[in-house]
Design a protein around this motif. Structure first.
Motif, PDB file in Angstrom:
ATOM      1  N   GLN A 299       3.789   9.441   8.638  1.00 40.70           N
ATOM      2  CA  GLN A 299       4.970   8.616   8.410  1.00 40.70           C
ATOM      3  C   GLN A 299       4.576   7.156   8.176  1.00 40.70           C
ATOM      4  O   GLN A 299       3.706   6.610   8.855  1.00 40.70           O
ATOM      5  CB  GLN A 299       5.916   8.703   9.610  1.00 40.70           C
ATOM      6  CG  GLN A 299       6.536  10.081   9.793  1.00 40.70           C
ATOM      7  CD  GLN A 299       7.387  10.506   8.608  1.00 40.70           C
ATOM      8  OE1 GLN A 299       8.147   9.712   8.060  1.00 40.70           O
ATOM      9  NE2 GLN A 299       7.264  11.763   8.221  1.00 40.70           N
ATOM     10  N   ASN A 300       5.224   6.538   7.202  1.00 35.84           N
ATOM     11  CA  ASN A 300       4.907   5.160   6.820  1.00 35.84           C
ATOM     12  C   ASN A 300       6.201   4.463   6.430  1.00 35.84           C
ATOM     13  O   ASN A 300       6.851   4.851   5.458  1.00 35.84           O
ATOM     14  CB  ASN A 300       3.928   5.170   5.639  1.00 35.84           C
ATOM     15  CG  ASN A 300       3.443   3.780   5.267  1.00 35.84           C
ATOM     16  OD1 ASN A 300       4.063   2.778   5.585  1.00 35.84           O
ATOM     17  ND2 ASN A 300       2.316   3.724   4.572  1.00 35.84           N
TER      18      ASN A 300
ATOM     19  N   TYR B 276       0.821  -1.206   0.000  1.00 35.02           N
ATOM     20  CA  TYR B 276       0.000   0.000   0.000  1.00 35.02           C
ATOM     21  C   TYR B 276       0.858   1.260   0.000  1.00 35.02           C
ATOM     22  O   TYR B 276       0.435   2.308  -0.484  1.00 35.02           O
ATOM     23  CB  TYR B 276      -0.922   0.024   1.220  1.00 35.02           C
ATOM     24  CG  TYR B 276      -2.231  -0.706   1.001  1.00 35.02           C
ATOM     25  CD1 TYR B 276      -3.067  -0.363  -0.064  1.00 35.02           C
ATOM     26  CD2 TYR B 276      -2.644  -1.724   1.855  1.00 35.02           C
ATOM     27  CE1 TYR B 276      -4.265  -1.027  -0.272  1.00 35.02           C
ATOM     28  CE2 TYR B 276      -3.839  -2.382   1.657  1.00 35.02           C
ATOM     29  CZ  TYR B 276      -4.651  -2.034   0.590  1.00 35.02           C
ATOM     30  OH  TYR B 276      -5.832  -2.691   0.383  1.00 35.02           O
ATOM     31  N   HIS B 277       2.073   1.164   0.528  1.00 38.60           N
ATOM     32  CA  HIS B 277       2.920   2.354   0.559  1.00 38.60           C
ATOM     33  C   HIS B 277       3.305   2.800  -0.850  1.00 38.60           C
ATOM     34  O   HIS B 277       3.408   3.999  -1.116  1.00 38.60           O
ATOM     35  CB  HIS B 277       4.174   2.102   1.384  1.00 38.60           C
ATOM     36  CG  HIS B 277       5.053   3.318   1.508  1.00 38.60           C
ATOM     37  ND1 HIS B 277       4.598   4.492   2.067  1.00 38.60           N
ATOM     38  CD2 HIS B 277       6.317   3.556   1.120  1.00 38.60           C
ATOM     39  CE1 HIS B 277       5.570   5.400   2.031  1.00 38.60           C
ATOM     40  NE2 HIS B 277       6.623   4.860   1.454  1.00 38.60           N
ATOM     41  N   HIS B 278       3.502   1.855  -1.762  1.00 48.16           N
ATOM     42  CA  HIS B 278       3.805   2.220  -3.146  1.00 48.16           C
ATOM     43  C   HIS B 278       2.655   3.003  -3.755  1.00 48.16           C
ATOM     44  O   HIS B 278       2.848   4.013  -4.439  1.00 48.16           O
ATOM     45  CB  HIS B 278       4.055   0.961  -3.982  1.00 48.16           C
ATOM     46  CG  HIS B 278       5.216   0.158  -3.515  1.00 48.16           C
ATOM     47  ND1 HIS B 278       5.157  -1.189  -3.322  1.00 48.16           N
ATOM     48  CD2 HIS B 278       6.479   0.529  -3.193  1.00 48.16           C
ATOM     49  CE1 HIS B 278       6.334  -1.624  -2.913  1.00 48.16           C
ATOM     50  NE2 HIS B 278       7.147  -0.600  -2.814  1.00 48.16           N
TER      51      HIS B 278
ATOM     52  N   THR C 148      16.356   1.781   1.033  1.00 47.33           N
ATOM     53  CA  THR C 148      16.064   2.753  -0.019  1.00 47.33           C
ATOM     54  C   THR C 148      14.589   3.047  -0.063  1.00 47.33           C
ATOM     55  O   THR C 148      13.856   2.645   0.782  1.00 47.33           O
ATOM     56  CB  THR C 148      16.568   2.276  -1.388  1.00 47.33           C
ATOM     57  OG1 THR C 148      16.797   0.911  -1.347  1.00 47.33           O
ATOM     58  CG2 THR C 148      17.816   3.000  -1.773  1.00 47.33           C
ATOM     59  N   SER C 149      14.127   3.673  -1.093  1.00 53.08           N
ATOM     60  CA  SER C 149      12.835   4.295  -1.135  1.00 53.08           C
ATOM     61  C   SER C 149      11.663   3.369  -0.988  1.00 53.08           C
ATOM     62  O   SER C 149      11.794   2.225  -0.701  1.00 53.08           O
ATOM     63  CB  SER C 149      12.757   5.027  -2.433  1.00 53.08           C
ATOM     64  OG  SER C 149      11.504   5.422  -2.690  1.00 53.08           O
ATOM     65  N   SER C 150      10.500   3.889  -1.263  1.00 54.64           N
ATOM     66  CA  SER C 150       9.239   3.210  -1.075  1.00 54.64           C
ATOM     67  C   SER C 150       9.251   1.815  -1.606  1.00 54.64           C
ATOM     68  O   SER C 150       8.540   0.971  -1.178  1.00 54.64           O
ATOM     69  CB  SER C 150       8.146   3.936  -1.792  1.00 54.64           C
ATOM     70  OG  SER C 150       8.684   4.881  -2.583  1.00 54.64           O
TER      71      SER C 150
END
Length: 297
Positions: A217-218, A51-53, A276-278
């Motif tokens: 924040q996630n 879901y964060h993507h 690293t990122s999402s």
């Protein structure tokens, strides 16, 4: 104002057999003629998509609508090829399918593109140029009351990924100039990666980098989701239900069985963390002049 045309181009692009860009949700008409049309592209492993993507795109959409003169025509997830050969990376076929399930059921404007997944390893610059070609040359850009216009393709990434762009030997200067100077990027704040430091380290392209702070924040990551699967823990509400069902039906991330305290200690030492990122966590393999890390785990 239309996207600036740069002389620098990446190598010639080829399409896999029977390939066609998914475009059923791509808006083909610009609603406000004074705005610059853009398409957002997130590159990563999506192993699996969470879901964060999806949330990253919504964060960027809110920021763009409230703070810029851009108009979003669509958003794409571009899963990396199997040729990346990262440990634990399930096949591109499955990752594309999971992204398709997530976007079709959870979003009204996002799509998944299989071009990168079906290729050998592709640099980010080449992936963005692929979207530029398909949308502006093949599809003819976007319609406005004054005629056709080109769409600007922009990278969507997390602050930890963008932070690797200032690390010597990870990205070539030409690719940085093409990705940041020509295309541009929206950078979503990621826990543990300071936005100000990221932008300061890439000051040359500051005007084409748009940092976005997270209001909520996630730190959900694909790395953590895979760890939960291995431990037999619930991943409900961390990723779409349809994706969970697909993973279970295809046994993509098998349960390792009961995990002892000793095993947990070994896992902590193994480097199984999200850096690293999402879709972060793609380890940086520092080959001089070669970009080897992007968005995802």
């Amino acid at each position: 104002m239309a996207a600036q045309i740069f002389a620098h181009k990446t190598t010639a692009l080829t399409n896999p057999p029977n390939y066609a860009l998914t475009s059923h949700r791509l808006c083909r008409t610009l609603h406000t003629s004074t705005k610059q049309p853009i398409v957002l592209v997130a590159c990563g492993s999506f192993n699996p998509i969470t879901y964060h993507h999806l949330r990253m795109f919504e964060i960027a959409k809110d920021f763009i609508q409230q703070n810029t003169n851009f108009e979003i025509l669509g958003g794409y997830l571009s899963p990396v090829s199997d040729e990346y050969k990262k440990a634990g990376l399930v096949s591109a076929h499955h990752r594309v399918n999971m992204c398709a399930l997530a976007t079709e059921q959870e979003s009204s404007w996002l799509m998944v593109d299989s071009w990168e997944a079906l290729q050998t390893y592709q640099r980010t610059a080449a992936v963005l140029d692929h979207f530029d070609y398909e949308i502006n040359t093949v599809l003819g850009g976007v319609s406005t009351r004054d005629g056709e216009r080109d769409v600007q393709i922009m990278l969507l990434a997390g602050s930890d990924l963008i932070g690797t762009m200032s690390e010597p030997g990870v990205w070539s200067h030409d690719d940085l100039d093409h990705v940041l100077g020509h295309h541009g990027t929206f950078v979503i704040e990621r826990t543990g990666a300071a936005l100000d430091q990221v932008v300061d380290s890439l000051a040359r392209w500051r005007n084409n980098i748009y940092p976005i702070a997270q209001q909520v924040q996630n730190d959900v990551s694909s790395t953590k989701v895979r760890l939960f699967f291995r431990r037999g823990l619930s991943v409900q509400y961390l990723l779409p239900a349809a994706v969970i069902d697909y993973i279970e039906q295809n046994n993509l991330y098998p349960d390792d069985g009961p995990c002892t305290e000793k095993d947990r200690g070994k896992e902590s030492e193994s480097g199984e963390v999200d850096t690293t990122s999402s879709e972060s966590g793609r380890n940086v393999q520092s080959t001089l002049g070669t970009e080897t890390t992007r968005l995802s785990n």
